[in-house]
Motif scaffolding. Structure first.
Motif, short mmCIF file in Angstrom:
data_model
loop_
_atom_site.label_atom_id
_atom_site.label_comp_id
_atom_site.label_asym_id
_atom_site.label_seq_id
_atom_site.Cartn_x
_atom_site.Cartn_y
_atom_site.Cartn_z
N PHE A 50 0.86 -1.19 0.00
CA PHE A 50 0.00 0.00 0.00
C PHE A 50 0.89 1.23 0.00
O PHE A 50 1.88 1.29 0.74
N PHE A 51 0.52 2.18 -0.85
CA PHE A 51 1.29 3.41 -0.98
C PHE A 51 0.36 4.61 -0.97
O PHE A 51 -0.75 4.57 -1.50
N SER A 52 0.84 5.64 -0.40
CA SER A 52 0.24 6.98 -0.58
C SER A 52 1.17 7.71 -1.53
O SER A 52 2.36 7.89 -1.22
N TRP A 53 0.67 8.11 -2.71
CA TRP A 53 1.55 8.66 -3.72
C TRP A 53 0.83 9.70 -4.54
O TRP A 53 -0.38 9.91 -4.43
N SER A 54 1.59 10.32 -5.37
CA SER A 54 1.04 11.34 -6.29
C SER A 54 1.79 11.27 -7.62
O SER A 54 2.98 10.91 -7.66
N PHE A 55 1.08 11.60 -8.69
CA PHE A 55 1.66 11.74 -10.03
C PHE A 55 1.49 13.19 -10.45
O PHE A 55 0.35 13.69 -10.58
N THR A 56 2.59 13.85 -10.68
CA THR A 56 2.56 15.27 -11.08
C THR A 56 3.10 15.39 -12.50
O THR A 56 4.23 14.95 -12.78
N PRO A 57 2.32 15.98 -13.41
CA PRO A 57 2.81 16.14 -14.80
C PRO A 57 4.02 17.07 -14.83
O PRO A 57 4.09 18.06 -14.10
N VAL A 58 4.99 16.75 -15.69
CA VAL A 58 6.20 17.55 -15.88
C VAL A 58 6.22 18.02 -17.34
O VAL A 58 6.15 17.18 -18.26
N TYR A 59 6.31 19.35 -17.53
CA TYR A 59 6.21 19.92 -18.88
C TYR A 59 7.60 20.21 -19.46
O TYR A 59 7.77 20.31 -20.68
N GLY A 60 8.60 20.39 -18.63
CA GLY A 60 9.96 20.60 -19.13
C GLY A 60 10.10 21.85 -19.97
O GLY A 60 10.85 21.85 -20.96
N GLY A 61 9.39 22.91 -19.60
CA GLY A 61 9.53 24.17 -20.34
C GLY A 61 8.75 24.19 -21.63
O GLY A 61 8.94 25.12 -22.44
N THR A 62 7.87 23.20 -21.87
CA THR A 62 7.09 23.16 -23.10
C THR A 62 5.62 23.23 -22.73
O THR A 62 5.25 23.31 -21.55
N ASP A 63 4.78 23.15 -23.75
CA ASP A 63 3.33 23.14 -23.51
C ASP A 63 2.79 21.71 -23.56
O ASP A 63 1.59 21.52 -23.62
N ARG A 64 3.67 20.75 -23.59
CA ARG A 64 3.25 19.35 -23.60
C ARG A 64 3.76 18.64 -22.34
O ARG A 64 4.80 19.00 -21.78
N ILE A 65 3.03 17.61 -21.98
CA ILE A 65 3.46 16.79 -20.86
C ILE A 65 4.54 15.84 -21.36
O ILE A 65 4.31 15.03 -22.26
N LEU A 66 5.75 15.99 -20.77
CA LEU A 66 6.86 15.15 -21.16
C LEU A 66 7.03 13.93 -20.26
O LEU A 66 7.66 12.95 -20.63
N GLY A 67 6.52 14.02 -19.07
CA GLY A 67 6.65 12.91 -18.13
C GLY A 67 5.91 13.20 -16.84
O GLY A 67 5.15 14.19 -16.74
N PHE A 68 6.13 12.34 -15.88
CA PHE A 68 5.43 12.47 -14.61
C PHE A 68 6.42 12.32 -13.47
O PHE A 68 7.33 11.50 -13.50
N TYR A 69 6.20 13.16 -12.46
CA TYR A 69 7.01 13.10 -11.23
C TYR A 69 6.20 12.33 -10.19
O TYR A 69 5.08 12.71 -9.85
N ASN A 70 6.77 11.27 -9.72
CA ASN A 70 6.08 10.37 -8.78
C ASN A 70 6.77 10.43 -7.41
O ASN A 70 7.97 10.22 -7.30
N ALA A 71 5.98 10.74 -6.35
CA ALA A 71 6.49 10.80 -4.96
C ALA A 71 5.70 9.80 -4.12
O ALA A 71 4.67 10.14 -3.54
N PRO A 72 6.14 8.52 -4.04
CA PRO A 72 5.39 7.50 -3.27
C PRO A 72 5.89 7.42 -1.82
O PRO A 72 7.06 7.64 -1.53
N PHE A 73 4.98 7.06 -0.94
CA PHE A 73 5.30 6.77 0.45
C PHE A 73 4.56 5.47 0.82
O PHE A 73 3.34 5.42 0.78
N GLU A 74 5.33 4.45 1.19
CA GLU A 74 4.71 3.16 1.47
C GLU A 74 4.02 3.19 2.83
O GLU A 74 4.59 3.60 3.84
N THR A 75 2.77 2.76 2.85
CA THR A 75 1.96 2.72 4.08
C THR A 75 1.47 1.29 4.34
O THR A 75 0.43 1.09 4.97
#
Length: 1245
Positions: free
Chosen positions: A357-382
């Motif tokens: 079980f994880f408490s996590w988030s997915f944050t879109p990363v644009y990299g200075g553009t107007d498109r989503i280039l990837g996602f920043y994931n910060a998980p914490f295992e619970t």
């Protein structure tokens, strides 16, 4: 199934498309070590047909071209033949390994057969896909092969491979189900897929701007240690191991491309990611290629690292794609960050698909553009928090359910209901109760430590269908092999939760087939047996088998949950048992009461008739006792005789009436009646009660009864009661005891009288013999001169005077014996009274010591006076006392002291005089104690003749340095005819009356006598008397005021205390003719006789030797039996020819120290029997003794004496006996000198 079971494993492996081979980890035969390569016992078709791969697996290291390849192969071989050290399963560790462009996995069967299979890695030469297109089809082919970016990095990884393995192993959990994936991959000649460049982004720059000049601002400079940009070619700073690893990944083979192609925006994100101390990851590009930091490795990736780096969801995280694909798609569509709390994610790590079980988030990363280039994931295992909450809910729910149980049977049902709701941590459950084999109500509280007669009864299950093979309704706990019984027995032995595993066979897989798996639906690989027992007992009442969550390792947290569950069951079960026991007791009590009431009516008629018959019997104490020892009935006479309280009845309470000494007798009798069921009769002493029996003088006597009882049986043969009676036999026992006591007293009196007669006769006859012989000496000497008409010569006169003095000493000694007897007679008749007169006590003491001056000087004994300060403090001068009796005691003490000190190395006698106002009870002498009084006289000085002066006590003590007394010898002192030991009379003589008379005189004088002695050190005899102060008498006391004491040495000094030292004068030789001129003169010539005189009394010895020598006899002397035997060795009886001394006869005394006469003559006769006497001749021995009773003479003859001559005797009588013994034929030998032996024995007593 039979057809399937008939298929061989080799056939199955041959049909597998993956290259597979089998290794024997424990071969039976010793194979020759001709190669250092692998030696498979089986290779399937896929491996055999692929010649290049077959050669790569089964090869010799010396056949490989390069050292690097040989090292690769050696590592692969080490992995293939190695075993894990985390448990005893002998599984391969880690579970997979990269070699020769293949991902190899291994497993071990029966801890011996190692199966190794290889799979091709997924390639990167497939077209790119959109996020919404789902996972690629190649995801099932395994992990991604990532080629290293440079030859140098690859060599470094190979060089540090073993160290990396050690670090990985040390950080692993210890759960047996945990496995690993290899940390490195060997270098291949080419990558499996080409690098797919991502779209390049426009450049961007990060302007930090100027900081404000506020007081809260800081100065931003270059870091001292951290790496500003780890993606550049030559980064500056300290690179962590994880960053070094990330730099070593061959990014050019991934969709991200080489690091030199990364955009500044992506570099910035990558640096931010690596610097984050919390778990974080980047999913970049449409392939969602992963880049993660070190915290992500430790907390999320686990064993999927390092294979996870640079891959997407087609790699090690492929199992997550179905769950996260919609989230990625939605986030990519909307551009809105997504957050999830306690989200369930199944992850393959630690060798299993793990519930996490994880408490996590997915944050879109644009990299200075107007498109989503990837996602920043910060998980914490619970995981632990979620599992702990779920498991605690199970514990609480279980407690609520079982608290409603009223019986143990209900407890089992509610226990299963409490576990029903937790589908994940209780995949299945099986409950058996334990009871006796013949106990139909198997819910009873049975099952002790033994399992010999126990059975298991099915109580219910969860997830197991009815009629399943794992759940029979009843099992024999000792003999059965069905189901889980073997594991139940082990749990019964340990009494602790026991873990079962499929891999070691303790959890048989055949028993798990057909189970409806709850939760995830996966089969359990482990299970736990709980031996259910209450906290207040050791009895195992049930076995609960719980499956372990297949998606969780059985780690410490899981063990804590099972321990808590075990304690909850034990506590709740104890409460139910206590409640059930209380209910059972109440029910049993009600049943017992009802049964007792039913029996009362039936027993009433029997008891009434029985009591009537008891009262009609003779006046004996009658009773009726239950088998448990409770008094049920008794007649009035029994209560009177025993004195038992009528209202204080309990089991065996009547035993309190029996005296302690008789309880053991009663216990044996009770056992005979109750257990052996036999009648019993015995005598018992009861405790005194009012109206106890008395003797003829009205004194209470011991209370004895004769108890006769027999068991009474019911119709079914069981013991119903014990019935009997008691009869008072106190007077019979008293008469019997009195008769026995008087018989013993009579025997003791007779023994003492005989002993006294023997001692008195001996003491009287000894001096009489000397008197008679001295008288003959004087008479012979004077008659010779009278017949010749000549005047006696000076020598004759001197000898006659010496003989007369000897006669006087002997007469005094006989007078002492007579005086002792008279004194005892007066004491027994209460005719002895004290005559108190005013005297000075010191004068009495000095007079007593003065009387012994000649003897003290002759024996070199020093006398010391010790006048204590108490005499001066109390100003003691003149007192009223009886000086004759005091002197009598002092003379006795002095005589004893001289007698026992004469032979000691140190010869000192100390006379102590002290005074006190109070009666002395303690004396400051170690071990000194006063003898208890027999005839105390507390009013000794109350008579008017004692005067009116104040009472004062005088203490006298005589201390010597003699031989001392033992503790046993002190116990017999001060008694009538008593001496310390038999050797005392034999060595020192005496009648045994002196200390007894002294004790009587001291008590008559209002005092006591006492003693302190240590064997080998000396003795102290003391006494105190009561006196009264007085002034000097009205007229002066004459110098001989103690005239009565002048003869005290003869009058009051006792037979045991006198020692005769004066030696009689030598008789003249011519007196022999007169001595032998009497009637009956012997025919034998005395000059031919050679006689050995064996006598310990020096006076008798010297007189007899002189008389024999006067008549021409050759005389030798021995002081005891030992010296006599020694002299015999020198005679012709032992030495042949003329070398032996002549010996005609032996004159032997009987009572002597060291060896008495009877023992000596027995030894002589034994020598004759053994043939040790020359010529087999007989040695003539005549006993010369004062012991002349018939039995004593008979004993002497039986011992071997030829003749007995009683003292006193005359020489002609002795010569007549010798003449008869020798037959008138002359002496036993001629010639030879006189054999004098060394003198030195003490006088006979």
């Amino acid at each position: 199934m039979d057809e399937f079971n008939a298929i061989g494993i080799d056939e199955i492996l041959d049909q597998n498309s993956r290259p597979t081979f089998v290794i024997d980890l424990d071969p039976d035969d010793e194979r020759p070590n001709h190669t250092d390569g692998l030696l498979p016992i089986f290779c399937n078709s896929a491996l055999r047909l692929h010649e290049r791969l077959f050669d790569a697996v089964v090869t010799k290291t010396d056949g490989l071209p390069t050292e690097q390849e040989r090292s690769y192969y050696q590592d692969f071989k080490t992995w293939a033949t190695g075993v894990t050290k985390f448990d005893d399963s002998k599984d391969v560790f880690p579970l997979s390994y990269m070699y020769s462009d293949m991902l190899w996995t291994g497993s071990t069967v029966r801890k011996r057969w190692r199966l190794i299979s290889g799979s091709l890695l997924w390639g990167a030469n497939i077209p790119l896909r959109n996020l919404s297109s789902g996972p690629p089809s190649e995801i099932s082919t395994g992990g991604i092969r990532v080629e290293q970016s440079s030859e140098k990095y690859n060599a470094d990884v190979v060089a540090t491979r073993k160290r990396s393995f050690a670090q990985t192993e040390s950080s692993l959990p210890t759960a047996k189900s945990t496995t690993l994936v290899a940390s490195e991959q060997p270098r291949t000649s080419k990558p499996f897929y080409l690098t797919q460049k991502g779209p390049s982004a426009g450049g961007s720059s990060d302007d930090t701007g100027s900081s404000s000049q506020s007081k809260t601002s800081i100065t931003l400079t270059k870091p001292e240690r951290a790496v500003v940009d780890w993606t550049v070619k030559k980064p500056k700073g300290v690179l962590t191991a994880h960053v070094q690893f990330a730099r070593g990944v061959k990014w050019s083979a991934t969709p991200l491309g080489g690091m030199d192609t990364w955009s500044p925006e992506f570099r910035q994100a990558a640096n931010l990611l690596m610097g984050n101390p919390h778990p974080a990851a980047l999913f970049w590009g449409s392939e969602l290629t992963m880049l993660y930091n070190e915290a992500y490795v430790n907390e999320v990736a686990g064993n999927k690292h390092p294979g996870l780096m640079g891959t997407g969801f087609s790699g090690p995280f492929s199992e997550l794609w179905d769950g996260v694909a919609p989230i990625f798609a939605e986030c990519a569509r909307t551009g809105v960050s997504v957050r999830r709390d306690n989200d369930y994610l199944p992850i393959h790590r630690r060798g299993l698909l793990e519930e996490t079980f994880f408490s996590w988030s997915f944050t879109p990363v644009y990299g200075g553009t107007d498109r989503i280039l990837g996602f920043y994931n910060a998980p914490f295992e619970t995981t632990q928090q979620v599992l702990s909450h779920r498991r605690m809910q199970t514990i609480n729910r279980l407690g609520e359910y079982v608290s409603r149980a009223k019986t143990i049977k209900q407890f089992w049902k509610l226990l299963l209901e409490g576990l029903e709701d937790n589908h994940f941590d209780v995949p299945f459950a099986l409950l058996y109760s334990v009871g006796d084999s013949d106990d139909m109500d198997h819910s009873s509280m049975s099952s002790g430590s033994t399992i010999s007669l126990k059975s298991c009864y099915f109580e219910g299950s969860i997830g197991i269908p009815d009629g399943h093979i794992a759940a029979p309704h009843q099992l024999d706990l000792k003999r059965s092999r069905e189901g889980f019984i073997p594991s139940f027995r082990e749990a019964m032995r340990t009494r602790e939760p026991t873990t079962l595993h499929t891999r070691d066979g303790t959890l048989p897989e055949e028993l798990l087939e057909g189970i409806n798996w709850r939760g995830f639906g996966d089969p359990c690989q482990e299970a736990i047996i709980f031996p259910v027992r209450p906290t207040n007992g050791d009895n195992v009442l049930a076995f609960l088998l719980l499956g372990v969550n297949p998606r969780r390792p059985y780690d410490l947290e899981y063990q804590a949950f099972t321990n808590l569950l075990n304690r909850q069951m034990a506590t709740s079960l104890a409460s139910v048992m206590l409640f059930e026991e209380e209910v059972r007791k109440n029910r049993d009590a009600a049943e017992v009461a009802a049964l007792e009431q039913k029996h009362l009516t039936e027993q009433l008629a029997v008891q009434t008739d029985r009591m009537r018959r008891m009262t009609e019997l003779s006046p004996l104490g009658m009773f009726l006792i239950s088998p448990e020892g409770l008094l049920r009935e008794a007649n009035e006479r029994w209560w009177e005789m025993t004195g038992h309280p009528r209202h204080d009845l309990f089991e065996m309470s009547w035993m309190e009436c029996i005296f302690e000494s008789s309880r053991e007798t009663m216990n044996k009798g009770w056992h005979r009646m109750v257990h052996d069921r036999l009648p019993w009769s015995g005598e018992l002493q009861l405790k005194p009660v009012s109206g106890s029996p008395v003797n003829l003088q009205g004194e209470e006597i011991d209370y004895w009864v004769l108890s006769s009882a027999q068991p009474e049986f019911a119709s079914d043969g069981s013991l119903r009661s014990v019935m009997g009676s008691i009869c008072d036999i106190s007077h019979s026992k008293w008469a019997q005891s009195l008769q026995s006591r008087r018989l013993k007293e009579a025997e003791e009196t007779r023994r003492q009288q005989n002993e006294f007669i023997d001692i008195t006769s001996h003491e009287m006859r000894n001096p009489m013999s000397a008197i008679l012989q001295c008288a003959d000496d004087i008479s012979s000497a004077l008659e010779a001169h009278q017949s010749n008409g000549t005047a006696p010569t000076p020598t004759t006169v001197e000898n006659c005077v010496d003989a007369a003095n000897t006669i006087g000493l002997c007469v005094k000694h006989q007078k002492t014996i007579v005086d002792d007897i008279l004194t005892i007679s007066k004491l027994d008749s209460n005719l002895l009274v004290l005559t108190p007169i005013p005297v000075q006590p010191l004068a009495v003491v000095q007079r007593a010591v003065k009387m012994f001056d000649p003897e003290l000087q002759a024996k070199d004994i020093q006398v010391v006076f010790d006048l204590t300060p108490s005499l001066q403090e109390l100003k003691i001068d003149w007192v009223t006392l009886d000086p004759v009796r005091v002197l009598q005691i002092l003379i006795n003490f002095m005589t004893n002291a001289i007698k026992f000190t004469a032979g000691a190395p140190k010869r000192v006698i100390t006379v102590i005089v002290a005074a006190s106002i109070e009666q002395p009870q303690h004396v400051q002498i170690p071990g000194f104690e006063y003898i208890p009084t027999r005839n105390a006289n507390p009013n000794a000085t109350s008579n008017e003749s004692w005067g009116k002066g104040s009472e004062v006590y005088l203490r006298f003590k005589v201390q010597d340095t003699g031989c001392g007394l033992t503790a046993e010898e002190k116990q017999v002192l001060f008694g009538r005819f008593s001496q310390a030991s038999p050797r005392t009379h034999a060595q020192y003589g005496g009648s045994g009356l002196g200390l007894f008379i002294s004790r009587q005189l001291a008590e008559l004088h209002g005092g006591q006598i006492g003693v302190a002695s240590e064997f080998g050190v000396g003795s102290t005899f003391g006494f105190f008397i009561a006196t009264r102060r007085s002034g000097p008498p009205g007229r002066s006391i004459p110098q001989d005021g103690l005239t009565t004491s002048q003869d005290l040495r003869g009058d009051a000094s006792f037979g045991q205390d006198i020692t005769i030292h004066n030696e009689p004068a030598e008789p003249r030789p011519e007196a022999a003719s007169a001595a032998t001129a009497d009637d009956g003169a012997p025919k034998i010539d005395p000059k031919d006789l050679h006689i050995l005189v064996v006598e310990d009394n020096l006076v008798n010895q010297k007189v007899l030797v002189r008389l024999l020598k006067n008549i021409g006899i050759t005389v030798a002397v021995a002081n005891d039996g030992l010296e006599a035997l020694a002299f015999l060795e020198t005679t012709h009886y032992r030495i042949s020819g003329s070398a032996g001394k002549p010996l005609s006869v032996i004159l032997m005394d009987l009572e002597m120290p060291n060896m008495d006469g009877l023992t000596c003559v027995r030894e002589i006769r034994a020598m004759e029997k053994r043939g040790e006497v020359v010529g087999g001749r007989h040695v003539p021995v005549i006993a010369v003794t004062a012991n002349v009773r018939d039995e004593q003479v008979r004993a002497a003859r039986e011992a071997g004496m030829d003749e007995v001559v009683s003292k006193p005797f005359r020489i002609p009588e002795l010569l007549g006996k010798i003449d008869v013994l020798l037959g008138g034929g002359g002496a036993g030998g001629n010639g030879g000198g006189e054999g004098e032996s060394a003198a030195g024995a003490g006088a006979e007593r």
